[in-house]
Design an enzyme around this catalytic site. Sequence first.
Site, PDB file in Angstrom:
ATOM      1  N   ARG A   1      -1.372  13.558  18.020  1.00 55.56           N
ATOM      2  CA  ARG A   1      -0.617  12.326  18.254  1.00 55.56           C
ATOM      3  C   ARG A   1      -1.405  11.116  17.766  1.00 55.56           C
ATOM      4  O   ARG A   1      -1.140   9.988  18.182  1.00 55.56           O
ATOM      5  CB  ARG A   1      -0.291  12.201  19.749  1.00 55.56           C
ATOM      6  CG  ARG A   1       0.616  13.315  20.269  1.00 55.56           C
ATOM      7  CD  ARG A   1       0.942  13.142  21.747  1.00 55.56           C
ATOM      8  NE  ARG A   1      -0.238  13.249  22.587  1.00 55.56           N
ATOM      9  CZ  ARG A   1      -0.756  14.400  23.028  1.00 55.56           C
ATOM     10  NH1 ARG A   1      -0.195  15.555  22.667  1.00 55.56           N
ATOM     11  NH2 ARG A   1      -1.827  14.397  23.808  1.00 55.56           N
ATOM     12  N   ARG A   2      -2.358  11.370  16.869  1.00 54.17           N
ATOM     13  CA  ARG A   2      -3.237  10.304  16.393  1.00 54.17           C
ATOM     14  C   ARG A   2      -3.128  10.086  14.885  1.00 54.17           C
ATOM     15  O   ARG A   2      -4.054   9.575  14.263  1.00 54.17           O
ATOM     16  CB  ARG A   2      -4.682  10.634  16.768  1.00 54.17           C
ATOM     17  CG  ARG A   2      -4.890  10.771  18.266  1.00 54.17           C
ATOM     18  CD  ARG A   2      -6.304  11.181  18.604  1.00 54.17           C
ATOM     19  NE  ARG A   2      -6.473  11.328  20.047  1.00 54.17           N
ATOM     20  CZ  ARG A   2      -7.610  11.715  20.628  1.00 54.17           C
ATOM     21  NH1 ARG A   2      -8.668  11.985  19.876  1.00 54.17           N
ATOM     22  NH2 ARG A   2      -7.687  11.822  21.940  1.00 54.17           N
TER      23      ARG A   2
ATOM     24  N   ASN B   1       8.785  -9.894   8.601  1.00 50.21           N
ATOM     25  CA  ASN B   1       9.491  -9.477   7.390  1.00 50.21           C
ATOM     26  C   ASN B   1      10.466 -10.547   6.927  1.00 50.21           C
ATOM     27  O   ASN B   1      11.363 -10.956   7.674  1.00 50.21           O
ATOM     28  CB  ASN B   1      10.238  -8.172   7.626  1.00 50.21           C
ATOM     29  CG  ASN B   1       9.817  -7.024   6.739  1.00 50.21           C
ATOM     30  OD1 ASN B   1      10.560  -6.058   6.600  1.00 50.21           O
ATOM     31  ND2 ASN B   1       8.653  -7.071   6.129  1.00 50.21           N
ATOM     32  N   ASP B   2      10.255 -11.000   5.716  1.00 50.96           N
ATOM     33  CA  ASP B   2      11.174 -11.906   5.029  1.00 50.96           C
ATOM     34  C   ASP B   2      12.355 -11.056   4.563  1.00 50.96           C
ATOM     35  O   ASP B   2      12.207 -10.188   3.705  1.00 50.96           O
ATOM     36  CB  ASP B   2      10.420 -12.549   3.858  1.00 50.96           C
ATOM     37  CG  ASP B   2      11.317 -13.143   2.802  1.00 50.96           C
ATOM     38  OD1 ASP B   2      12.513 -13.326   3.069  1.00 50.96           O
ATOM     39  OD2 ASP B   2      10.808 -13.435   1.705  1.00 50.96           O
TER      40      ASP B   2
ATOM     41  N   ARG C   1       4.766  -6.731  11.431  1.00 52.33           N
ATOM     42  CA  ARG C   1       4.712  -7.877  12.345  1.00 52.33           C
ATOM     43  C   ARG C   1       5.733  -8.924  11.933  1.00 52.33           C
ATOM     44  O   ARG C   1       6.236  -9.691  12.746  1.00 52.33           O
ATOM     45  CB  ARG C   1       3.313  -8.497  12.350  1.00 52.33           C
ATOM     46  CG  ARG C   1       2.944  -9.148  11.032  1.00 52.33           C
ATOM     47  CD  ARG C   1       1.725 -10.045  11.094  1.00 52.33           C
ATOM     48  NE  ARG C   1       1.475 -10.594   9.767  1.00 52.33           N
ATOM     49  CZ  ARG C   1       2.007 -11.697   9.287  1.00 52.33           C
ATOM     50  NH1 ARG C   1       2.855 -12.398  10.021  1.00 52.33           N
ATOM     51  NH2 ARG C   1       1.726 -12.111   8.066  1.00 52.33           N
TER      52      ARG C   1
ATOM     53  N   CYS D   1       1.758  -7.888   6.527  1.00 50.01           N
ATOM     54  CA  CYS D   1       3.087  -7.905   7.157  1.00 50.01           C
ATOM     55  C   CYS D   1       3.374  -6.523   7.736  1.00 50.01           C
ATOM     56  O   CYS D   1       3.609  -6.380   8.922  1.00 50.01           O
ATOM     57  CB  CYS D   1       4.142  -8.316   6.139  1.00 50.01           C
ATOM     58  SG  CYS D   1       3.908  -9.984   5.501  1.00 50.01           S
TER      59      CYS D   1
ATOM     60  N   TYR E   1      14.421 -17.560   5.274  1.00 47.85           N
ATOM     61  CA  TYR E   1      14.035 -18.928   4.929  1.00 47.85           C
ATOM     62  C   TYR E   1      15.273 -19.728   4.532  1.00 47.85           C
ATOM     63  O   TYR E   1      16.206 -19.193   3.921  1.00 47.85           O
ATOM     64  CB  TYR E   1      13.012 -18.921   3.791  1.00 47.85           C
ATOM     65  CG  TYR E   1      11.689 -18.318   4.194  1.00 47.85           C
ATOM     66  CD1 TYR E   1      10.870 -18.952   5.118  1.00 47.85           C
ATOM     67  CD2 TYR E   1      11.264 -17.103   3.663  1.00 47.85           C
ATOM     68  CE1 TYR E   1       9.662 -18.398   5.505  1.00 47.85           C
ATOM     69  CE2 TYR E   1      10.057 -16.536   4.044  1.00 47.85           C
ATOM     70  CZ  TYR E   1       9.261 -17.196   4.962  1.00 47.85           C
ATOM     71  OH  TYR E   1       8.066 -16.642   5.348  1.00 47.85           O
TER      72      TYR E   1
END
EC number: 2.1.1.45
Length: 227
Positions: free
Chosen positions: A89-90, A131-132, A129, A109, A172
Amino acid sequence: SEVPILTTKKLAWKTAIKELLWIWQLKSNDVNDLNKMSVHIWDQWKQEDGTIGHAYGFQLGKKNRSLNGEKVDQVDYLLHQLKNNPSSRRHITMLWNPDELDAMALTPCVYETQWYVKHGKLHLEVRARSNDMALGNPFNVFQYNVLQRMIAQVTGYELGEYIFNIGDCHVYTRHIDNLKIQMEREQFEAPELWINPEVKDFYDFTIDDFKLINYKHGDKLLFEVRV
């Protein structure tokens, strides 16, 4: 073998795969390596030394994992463990290194992958983390599905589930008009991705080992890159 790729506009899919190879195969942070592939999407972040600092490929290339008495990088460790310890699980790779964030031209990102092997299938969960949604997201979603297929092939597993998690999806203001156009367009059936079945070593893949079959798409739409 359907691949998650936009059909409402043309995606530069070969460019996306070349960037993937630059990060995961070359483990490079040198923008000149990418330029040699005729790719210039990182030129805006190129520093005086020609790199993007300690970001992306730099982190994957660090020999910080112990394997059979030697130090190896994250990619080699992952490939070995998937083959030899599939129930672990690693199976995780990490690009978010707090000690070196200030040394990166751009913080990652997409920062983490977690891999699972169940019933002979290789499953992948990706975490971003940020996302455009106009530019970065279509590239990233396609790229990491390609990566899953590559690693499944060289480790001997069938393709499993693919999950792409985003912490902050954003649009944006300057992208809104063209995104409205894109949302009104016809969608086509997803194409199939062919990967050369003769390739058995992750480091032997080249851009010529990939083909998109029956990729139907709308016209190209331009979106300004935010630096």
